[in-house]
Design a protein around this motif. Structure first.
Motif, PDB file in Angstrom:
ATOM      1  N   VAL A 121       0.927  -1.342  -0.153  1.00 26.79           N
ATOM      2  CA  VAL A 121       0.154  -0.116  -0.059  1.00 26.79           C
ATOM      3  C   VAL A 121       0.892   1.128  -0.142  1.00 26.79           C
ATOM      4  O   VAL A 121       0.504   2.381  -0.592  1.00 26.79           O
ATOM      5  CB  VAL A 121      -0.939  -0.008   1.149  1.00 26.79           C
ATOM      6  CG1 VAL A 121      -1.629   1.287   1.328  1.00 26.79           C
ATOM      7  CG2 VAL A 121      -1.991  -1.173   1.116  1.00 26.79           C
ATOM      8  N   VAL A 122       1.762   1.216   0.724  1.00 27.40           N
ATOM      9  CA  VAL A 122       2.769   2.534   0.956  1.00 27.40           C
ATOM     10  C   VAL A 122       3.626   2.591  -0.479  1.00 27.40           C
ATOM     11  O   VAL A 122       3.695   3.748  -0.878  1.00 27.40           O
ATOM     12  CB  VAL A 122       3.799   2.430   1.968  1.00 27.40           C
ATOM     13  CG1 VAL A 122       4.864   3.389   1.999  1.00 27.40           C
ATOM     14  CG2 VAL A 122       3.010   2.374   3.310  1.00 27.40           C
ATOM     15  N   LYS A 123       4.053   1.711  -0.961  1.00 30.17           N
ATOM     16  CA  LYS A 123       4.690   1.464  -2.360  1.00 30.17           C
ATOM     17  C   LYS A 123       3.735   2.210  -3.392  1.00 30.17           C
ATOM     18  O   LYS A 123       4.296   3.044  -4.275  1.00 30.17           O
ATOM     19  CB  LYS A 123       4.971   0.292  -2.793  1.00 30.17           C
ATOM     20  CG  LYS A 123       6.028   0.162  -3.947  1.00 30.17           C
ATOM     21  CD  LYS A 123       6.407  -1.212  -4.327  1.00 30.17           C
ATOM     22  CE  LYS A 123       7.278  -1.275  -5.625  1.00 30.17           C
ATOM     23  NZ  LYS A 123       7.818  -2.558  -5.815  1.00 30.17           N
ATOM     24  N   ASN A 128       7.224   7.782  -1.971  1.00 31.92           N
ATOM     25  CA  ASN A 128       8.336   8.437  -1.490  1.00 31.92           C
ATOM     26  C   ASN A 128       8.896   8.152  -0.084  1.00 31.92           C
ATOM     27  O   ASN A 128       9.982   8.475   0.535  1.00 31.92           O
ATOM     28  CB  ASN A 128       8.117  10.042  -1.512  1.00 31.92           C
ATOM     29  CG  ASN A 128       8.101  10.454  -2.996  1.00 31.92           C
ATOM     30  OD1 ASN A 128       8.768   9.832  -4.119  1.00 31.92           O
ATOM     31  ND2 ASN A 128       7.466  11.535  -3.246  1.00 31.92           N
ATOM     32  N   ASN A 129       8.035   7.412   0.657  1.00 34.96           N
ATOM     33  CA  ASN A 129       8.170   7.240   2.074  1.00 34.96           C
ATOM     34  C   ASN A 129       8.455   5.884   2.499  1.00 34.96           C
ATOM     35  O   ASN A 129       8.451   5.597   3.579  1.00 34.96           O
ATOM     36  CB  ASN A 129       7.057   7.816   2.700  1.00 34.96           C
ATOM     37  CG  ASN A 129       6.935   9.453   3.096  1.00 34.96           C
ATOM     38  OD1 ASN A 129       7.946   9.905   3.238  1.00 34.96           O
ATOM     39  ND2 ASN A 129       5.924   9.898   3.124  1.00 34.96           N
ATOM     40  N   THR A 134       9.914   1.012   5.824  1.00 34.60           N
ATOM     41  CA  THR A 134      10.068  -0.085   6.430  1.00 34.60           C
ATOM     42  C   THR A 134      11.425  -0.035   7.248  1.00 34.60           C
ATOM     43  O   THR A 134      11.429  -0.938   8.157  1.00 34.60           O
ATOM     44  CB  THR A 134      10.872  -0.703   4.850  1.00 34.60           C
ATOM     45  OG1 THR A 134      11.802   0.277   4.235  1.00 34.60           O
ATOM     46  CG2 THR A 134       9.923  -1.038   3.740  1.00 34.60           C
ATOM     47  N   ALA A 135      11.819   1.140   7.193  1.00 28.74           N
ATOM     48  CA  ALA A 135      12.959   1.200   8.288  1.00 28.74           C
ATOM     49  C   ALA A 135      12.605   1.309   9.856  1.00 28.74           C
ATOM     50  O   ALA A 135      12.995   0.736  10.676  1.00 28.74           O
ATOM     51  CB  ALA A 135      13.942   2.449   8.105  1.00 28.74           C
ATOM     52  N   LYS A 136      11.321   1.937   9.602  1.00 29.62           N
ATOM     53  CA  LYS A 136      10.376   2.090  11.166  1.00 29.62           C
ATOM     54  C   LYS A 136       9.968   0.954  11.442  1.00 29.62           C
ATOM     55  O   LYS A 136      10.120   0.708  12.755  1.00 29.62           O
ATOM     56  CB  LYS A 136       9.383   3.363  10.803  1.00 29.62           C
ATOM     57  CG  LYS A 136       8.519   3.653  12.158  1.00 29.62           C
ATOM     58  CD  LYS A 136       7.719   4.445  11.795  1.00 29.62           C
ATOM     59  CE  LYS A 136       6.846   4.820  13.204  1.00 29.62           C
ATOM     60  NZ  LYS A 136       5.750   5.814  12.986  1.00 29.62           N
ATOM     61  N   ARG A 137       9.683   0.226  10.458  1.00 32.70           N
ATOM     62  CA  ARG A 137       9.046  -1.096  10.933  1.00 32.70           C
ATOM     63  C   ARG A 137      10.209  -2.216  11.377  1.00 32.70           C
ATOM     64  O   ARG A 137      10.041  -2.915  12.376  1.00 32.70           O
ATOM     65  CB  ARG A 137       8.430  -1.835   9.755  1.00 32.70           C
ATOM     66  CG  ARG A 137       7.767  -3.243   9.814  1.00 32.70           C
ATOM     67  CD  ARG A 137       7.142  -3.797   9.059  1.00 32.70           C
ATOM     68  NE  ARG A 137       7.478  -3.394   7.397  1.00 32.70           N
ATOM     69  CZ  ARG A 137       8.417  -4.065   6.824  1.00 32.70           C
ATOM     70  NH1 ARG A 137       8.899  -5.294   7.569  1.00 32.70           N
ATOM     71  NH2 ARG A 137       8.568  -3.867   5.727  1.00 32.70           N
ATOM     72  N   ALA A 138      11.154  -2.132  10.801  1.00 33.13           N
ATOM     73  CA  ALA A 138      12.477  -3.070  11.152  1.00 33.13           C
ATOM     74  C   ALA A 138      12.939  -2.317  12.771  1.00 33.13           C
ATOM     75  O   ALA A 138      13.156  -3.343  13.330  1.00 33.13           O
ATOM     76  CB  ALA A 138      13.667  -2.839  10.072  1.00 33.13           C
TER      77      ALA A 138
END
Length: 262
Positions: A121-123, A128-129, A134-138
């Motif tokens: 969905v984000v993609k 742009n985010n 993905t970094a926040k999730r990791a």
């Protein structure tokens, strides 16, 4: 005071289950759901292979709009669950309303909105985010690796089972006796078997629309010899069932029609 509602985990990170919060940080009232592009589905048949399950879910939901992604895993923690992502919350809401309770592989699906957006969905909607998402999730996954309440609960349950197993011999398991399809109670949804593999939705619509109150015909892409036919009420479904059971759709093979399992 209303209790906070537990919301499903992130479809990709499988994060902790946490209370759903409104924008101001206060818990949502009991029963209130926050719209999301992703649906969280539970009570799926665990005996169905993951690739078959994902294909079936995609085939079932694509009539409501483009399916961006279907996420399901075979590990013990996520067994019987899946996430289906659409391009908008409105499409997801319509799909949930109409498919909730549908007996996919004989088990009625339990559907709610997912807590966070999926990567797909984000993609699509906020590319742009994506990297930040993905970094926040990791990072969240790393921080909660050892404090995850679901993991702790599962670990405690597994240890208790091991202790019980060591303390006593396992009891004889009672065989799981399932009621034959022919004796299932009335249901507004009919289950069709032994269909010709070349059958189309239009053919079934034409056949079953001879009887009043037809609502929908659903084919399963990965099992072309079965289908579900839904009427507006049990009585109408019963009339169609009695009239068309053993009907030779292709002139040779008799189709088997029973009430779907609730």
């Amino acid at each position: 005071m209303a209790t906070s509602q537990a919301a499903p985990v992130d479809p990709h990170s499988m994060q902790d289950v946490a209370p759903t919060l409104a924008e101001n940080g206060t818990p949502q009232p009991e029963g209130e759901e926050i719209l999301s592009e992703t649906l969280y589905i539970q009570n799926l048949n665990e005996k169905v292979k993951i690739d078959v399950l994902k294909a079936s879910l995609k085939g079932l939901f694509k009539s409501y709009g483009e399916v961006l992604d279907v996420v399901a895993h075979s590990n013990l923690r996520m067994r019987g669950q899946a996430f289906v992502s659409f391009a908008s919350p409105e499409i997801a809401q319509k799909a949930m309303k109409e498919v909730r309770g549908f007996p996919l592989y004989s088990k009625p699906m339990q559907i709610t909105f997912a807590r966070t957006r999926s990567d797909a969905v984000v993609k699509r909607l906020d590319a742009n985010n994506l990297e930040q998402h993905t970094a926040k999730r990791a990072e969240h996954k790393r921080r909660t690796r050892y404090s995850n309440p679901l993991k702790q609960k599962f670990k405690a349950k597994r240890m208790a089972a091991e202790i019980d197993g060591a303390a006593a011999a396992p009891a004889a398991r009672r065989p799981n006796v399932q009621m034959p399809d022919e004796y299932l109670p009335p249901n507004k949804i009919l289950f069709l078997q032994n269909l010709p593999e070349s059958v189309t939705k239009d053919q079934l619509m034409a056949l079953f629309s001879q009887y009043p109150n037809l609502h929908e015909v659903r084919l399963i892409p990965t099992k072309k010899d079965i289908a579900f036919v839904e009427y507006m009420d049990e009585g109408s479904a019963g009339v169609a069932k009695d009239a068309l059971h053993n009907y030779k759709l292709d002139g040779e093979n008799k189709i088997k029609i029973t009430f779907a399992r609730k």
